[in-house]
Write a protein that holds these residues in place. Structure first.
Motif, mmCIF file in Angstrom:
data_model
loop_
_atom_site.group_PDB
_atom_site.id
_atom_site.type_symbol
_atom_site.label_atom_id
_atom_site.label_comp_id
_atom_site.label_asym_id
_atom_site.label_seq_id
_atom_site.Cartn_x
_atom_site.Cartn_y
_atom_site.Cartn_z
ATOM 1 N N GLY A 92 54.127 36.196 36.209
ATOM 2 C CA GLY A 92 53.586 37.289 37.021
ATOM 3 C C GLY A 92 53.049 36.825 38.364
ATOM 4 N N PRO A 93 53.684 35.821 38.981
ATOM 5 C CA PRO A 93 53.098 35.239 40.196
ATOM 6 C C PRO A 93 53.050 36.207 41.368
ATOM 7 C CG PRO A 93 55.338 34.430 39.875
ATOM 8 C CD PRO A 93 54.979 35.181 38.626
ATOM 9 N N LEU A 94 53.946 37.205 41.331
ATOM 10 C CA LEU A 94 53.982 38.173 42.437
ATOM 11 C C LEU A 94 53.380 39.505 42.006
ATOM 12 C CD1 LEU A 94 57.578 37.310 43.762
ATOM 13 C CD2 LEU A 94 55.363 36.581 44.700
ATOM 14 N N ALA A 95 52.622 39.481 40.910
ATOM 15 C CA ALA A 95 52.019 40.718 40.391
ATOM 16 C C ALA A 95 53.076 41.833 40.337
ATOM 17 C CB ALA A 95 50.804 41.130 41.234
ATOM 18 N N SER A 96 54.180 41.509 39.670
ATOM 19 C CA SER A 96 55.318 42.446 39.478
ATOM 20 C C SER A 96 55.931 42.890 40.812
ATOM 21 C CB SER A 96 54.909 43.693 38.681
ATOM 22 O OG SER A 96 54.141 43.398 37.555
ATOM 23 N N GLY A 97 55.823 42.099 41.826
ATOM 24 C CA GLY A 97 56.441 42.429 43.116
ATOM 25 C C GLY A 97 55.440 42.944 44.140
ATOM 26 N N LEU A 98 54.253 43.335 43.672
ATOM 27 C CA LEU A 98 53.231 43.846 44.595
ATOM 28 C C LEU A 98 52.934 42.813 45.681
ATOM 29 C CD1 LEU A 98 51.507 46.428 44.713
ATOM 30 C CD2 LEU A 98 49.835 45.311 43.223
ATOM 31 N N LEU A 99 52.859 41.550 45.267
ATOM 32 C CA LEU A 99 52.526 40.487 46.217
ATOM 33 C C LEU A 99 53.732 40.021 47.043
ATOM 34 C CD1 LEU A 99 49.945 38.462 44.092
ATOM 35 C CD2 LEU A 99 49.522 39.463 46.351
ATOM 36 N N ALA A 100 54.829 40.782 46.951
ATOM 37 C CA ALA A 100 55.949 40.494 47.852
ATOM 38 C C ALA A 100 55.827 41.363 49.098
ATOM 39 C CB ALA A 100 57.277 40.727 47.156
ATOM 40 N N GLU A 135 45.585 43.653 53.581
ATOM 41 C CA GLU A 135 44.668 42.628 54.115
ATOM 42 C C GLU A 135 45.338 41.253 54.127
ATOM 43 O OE1 GLU A 135 41.494 43.048 55.288
ATOM 44 O OE2 GLU A 135 41.929 45.200 55.140
ATOM 45 N N LEU A 136 46.050 40.954 53.036
ATOM 46 C CA LEU A 136 46.712 39.641 52.944
ATOM 47 C C LEU A 136 47.787 39.489 54.015
ATOM 48 C CD1 LEU A 136 47.064 39.366 49.053
ATOM 49 C CD2 LEU A 136 45.703 37.842 50.505
ATOM 50 N N LYS A 137 48.486 40.591 54.302
ATOM 51 C CA LYS A 137 49.578 40.526 55.292
ATOM 52 C C LYS A 137 49.075 40.021 56.641
ATOM 53 C CE LYS A 137 52.824 43.989 53.591
ATOM 54 N NZ LYS A 137 53.278 45.381 53.727
ATOM 55 N N ARG A 138 47.825 40.333 56.940
ATOM 56 C CA ARG A 138 47.262 39.874 58.214
ATOM 57 C C ARG A 138 47.124 38.354 58.281
ATOM 58 N NH1 ARG A 138 44.695 44.934 59.743
ATOM 59 N NH2 ARG A 138 43.823 45.726 57.818
ATOM 60 N N PRO A 164 51.174 33.328 57.789
ATOM 61 C CA PRO A 164 51.617 32.549 58.957
ATOM 62 C C PRO A 164 53.028 32.959 59.382
ATOM 63 C CG PRO A 164 50.853 31.107 57.174
ATOM 64 C CD PRO A 164 50.942 32.479 56.604
ATOM 65 N N ASP A 165 53.373 32.682 60.638
ATOM 66 C CA ASP A 165 54.660 33.108 61.201
ATOM 67 C C ASP A 165 55.877 32.699 60.377
ATOM 68 O OD1 ASP A 165 53.448 34.378 63.223
ATOM 69 O OD2 ASP A 165 53.750 32.786 64.719
ATOM 70 N N ASN A 166 55.855 31.474 59.875
ATOM 71 C CA ASN A 166 57.047 30.995 59.164
ATOM 72 C C ASN A 166 57.017 31.299 57.662
ATOM 73 O OD1 ASN A 166 54.875 29.251 58.961
ATOM 74 N ND2 ASN A 166 56.158 27.476 58.537
ATOM 75 N N PHE A 167 56.118 32.174 57.227
ATOM 76 C CA PHE A 167 56.003 32.553 55.815
ATOM 77 C C PHE A 167 56.294 34.044 55.650
ATOM 78 C CE2 PHE A 167 53.774 28.644 55.276
ATOM 79 C CZ PHE A 167 53.524 28.431 53.929
ATOM 80 N N SER A 168 56.636 34.425 54.414
ATOM 81 C CA SER A 168 56.580 35.842 54.027
ATOM 82 C C SER A 168 55.397 35.958 53.061
ATOM 83 C CB SER A 168 57.869 36.247 53.327
ATOM 84 O OG SER A 168 57.951 35.544 52.104
ATOM 85 N N LEU A 169 55.014 37.174 52.715
ATOM 86 C CA LEU A 169 53.880 37.304 51.791
ATOM 87 C C LEU A 169 54.225 36.714 50.416
ATOM 88 C CD1 LEU A 169 51.018 38.250 51.200
ATOM 89 C CD2 LEU A 169 51.940 40.510 50.625
ATOM 90 N N SER A 170 55.472 36.918 49.950
ATOM 91 C CA SER A 170 55.830 36.361 48.620
ATOM 92 C C SER A 170 55.723 34.834 48.655
ATOM 93 C CB SER A 170 57.228 36.806 48.192
ATOM 94 O OG SER A 170 58.201 36.342 49.092
ATOM 95 N N GLU A 171 56.102 34.245 49.772
ATOM 96 C CA GLU A 171 56.029 32.780 49.876
ATOM 97 C C GLU A 171 54.573 32.311 49.888
ATOM 98 O OE1 GLU A 171 60.230 32.017 52.240
ATOM 99 O OE2 GLU A 171 58.439 32.481 53.393
ATOM 100 N N LEU A 172 53.751 33.066 50.583
ATOM 101 C CA LEU A 172 52.322 32.719 50.597
ATOM 102 C C LEU A 172 51.750 32.802 49.175
ATOM 103 C CD1 LEU A 172 49.649 32.955 52.938
ATOM 104 C CD2 LEU A 172 49.321 34.769 51.301
ATOM 105 N N ALA A 173 52.150 33.840 48.459
ATOM 106 C CA ALA A 173 51.620 34.046 47.098
ATOM 107 C C ALA A 173 52.058 32.914 46.167
ATOM 108 C CB ALA A 173 52.093 35.394 46.560
ATOM 109 N N LEU A 174 53.305 32.485 46.293
ATOM 110 C CA LEU A 174 53.789 31.402 45.419
ATOM 111 C C LEU A 174 53.179 30.058 45.821
ATOM 112 C CD1 LEU A 174 57.563 32.410 45.034
ATOM 113 C CD2 LEU A 174 55.719 32.788 43.396
ATOM 114 N N ASN A 209 51.369 23.244 53.280
ATOM 115 C CA ASN A 209 50.157 23.650 52.587
ATOM 116 C C ASN A 209 49.395 24.724 53.361
ATOM 117 O OD1 ASN A 209 47.773 23.328 51.039
ATOM 118 N ND2 ASN A 209 48.609 21.329 50.506
ATOM 119 N N ILE A 210 48.766 25.631 52.654
ATOM 120 C CA ILE A 210 48.037 26.690 53.364
ATOM 121 C C ILE A 210 46.558 26.688 52.979
ATOM 122 C CG2 ILE A 210 49.907 28.321 53.909
ATOM 123 C CD1 ILE A 210 48.903 29.643 51.094
ATOM 124 N N SER A 211 46.024 25.504 52.699
ATOM 125 C CA SER A 211 44.630 25.461 52.210
ATOM 126 C C SER A 211 43.642 26.059 53.213
ATOM 127 C CB SER A 211 44.208 24.059 51.806
ATOM 128 O OG SER A 211 44.895 23.112 52.515
#
Ligand SMILES: NC(=O)c1ccc[n+]([C@@H]2O[C@H](COP(=O)([O-])OP(=O)(O)OC[C@H]3O[C@@H](n4cnc5c(N)ncnc54)[C@H](OP(=O)(O)O)[C@@H]3O)[C@@H](O)[C@H]2O)c1
Length: 328
Positions: free
Chosen positions: A203-211, A255-258, A261-271, A304-306
């Protein structure tokens, strides 16, 4: 792709694996045979070597696609299936007893086209089954018979995970963990590490919500669990949108979409957020087509996005934590 060790099994598993529920059913329009085969091939081409399925996904449809993959590839791949849930209704705990379990195993061996299952996961047994020593003595018995080599447990709740790892032969725990479900890192990961138990993150993308592509007006088909299980009508609601209220989840996603980073998508950030936890052995996003597989498989190579953690955490603390943190 990058690889991590998996308990003491001597396996090097890809950081990103593949969840194969989607090539069974429950996600709206059934993934066509052609798309299923293509996405599995893409996974192997991208270095994915860990595949999670269950005998209940499409009533064996998912396992049968994996049988084809096992036959067709020369790569070393690890296919794990989850069993115990074939009995419907309130009598379902009986599925974790020896006789039905052995029947399920025989059926999955046929579906997967193998002589033995490298890792069998008990498929979210009820707490009273997990707390019984006999459950694991039974599994040890089954291992001796040679049809499975190792076993683990997929759980809904952290308390079940804690209970399961008291048994020394439990090699893995599968659980929900994502930006919207953070408590496992607080209370479970160090215990798993101490015992060298592998963690499989579902469930890393919360069923797609985090995409990030789902919005208020998105309509899910009747046969999509994001419609029929929205209040936990069919199974634990924690496996649909991670148990997060749909509107609240969308608010947090905005909020997360804000922060992306430029070279990421939200799903990539979530993973990536998940992979930054070194107790995690493998994350298993599900995918409905090969481009999703490709995108998800690229995540280990992203930086890394720490530096984003404090902001991600404050979104979680404000919008998600109050309703979900202590629920699972
Ligand atoms: N009880 C259990 O043990 C249990 C329960 C649930 C799941 N699992 C396992 O965990 C696996 C994964 O978890 P999950 O199925 O709950 O969901 P998930 O991985 O959080 O979300 C998967 C969904 O997200 C969307 N998606 C995936 N990659 C994407 C990308 N790159 N861009 C945009 N959208 C993307 C797809 O749906 P759309 O494109 O349709 O939005 C996909 O079906 C399952 O396949 C299964 O193997 C186990």
């Amino acid at each position: 792709m990058k690889y991590r060790k998996f308990s003491d099994l001597g396996w090097n598993v890809s950081e990103v694996g593949l969840g194969c529920w989607q090539i069974g059913w429950s996600w709206g329009d059934i993934v066509s045979e052609r798309d299923a085969r293509e996405l599995l091939k893409k996974a192997v081409d991208k270095g994915i070597n860990f595949f999670d399925t269950s005998d209940t996904y499409g009533d064996g449809r998912s396992e049968k696609f994996l049988a084809e993959l096992i036959k067709s590839t020369s790569e070393k791949i690890h296919v794990t299936t989850k069993l115990g849930r074939r009995i419907r209704g309130t009598n379902y705990p009986r599925g974790y007893k020896q006789e039905p379990m052995e029947e399920f195993i025989d059926r999955s061996l046929m579906n997967l086209g193998v002589d033995c299952i490298d890792l069998l996961q008990l498929h979210c047994p009820p707490s009273e089954i997990i707390s019984k020593k006999e459950t694991f003595e039974m599994m040890d018995e089954i291992v001796k018979k040679g049809k499975i080599v190792n076993y683990g447990v997929s759980v809904h709740k952290i308390s079940d995970a804690m209970e399961a790892i008291q048994n020394p032969n439990v090699k893995s725990i599968q659980m929900v963990f994502n930006i919207f479900r953070q408590r496992p890192a607080e209370v479970f990961f160090k215990e798993a590490k101490k015992r060298n138990v592998a963690i499989i993150v579902r469930g890393p993308l919360a069923s797609g919500l985090l995409a990030g592509k789902i919005h208020k007006e998105t309509k899910f088909a009747e046969n999509d669990h994001r419609n029929y299980n929205i209040n936990g009508e069919a199974f634990d609601v924690g496996d649909t949108f991670s148990g997060v209220n749909f509107e609240k989840g969308l608010e947090a996603v905005e909020e997360l979409k804000r922060l992306v980073p430029d070279n990421f998508s939200l799903s990539e950030l979530a993973l990536k957020w998940i992979l930054m936890h070194d107790a995690v052995s493998v994350v298993i996003p599900g995918a409905v087509n090969k481009s999703q597989v490709q995108m998800n498989a690229n995540v280990p190579d992203l930086e890394n996005i720490s530096y984003l953690l404090p902001k991600i955490n404050s979104i979680y603390d404000e919008l998600i934590k109050p309703e979900v943190h202590n629920r699972w």
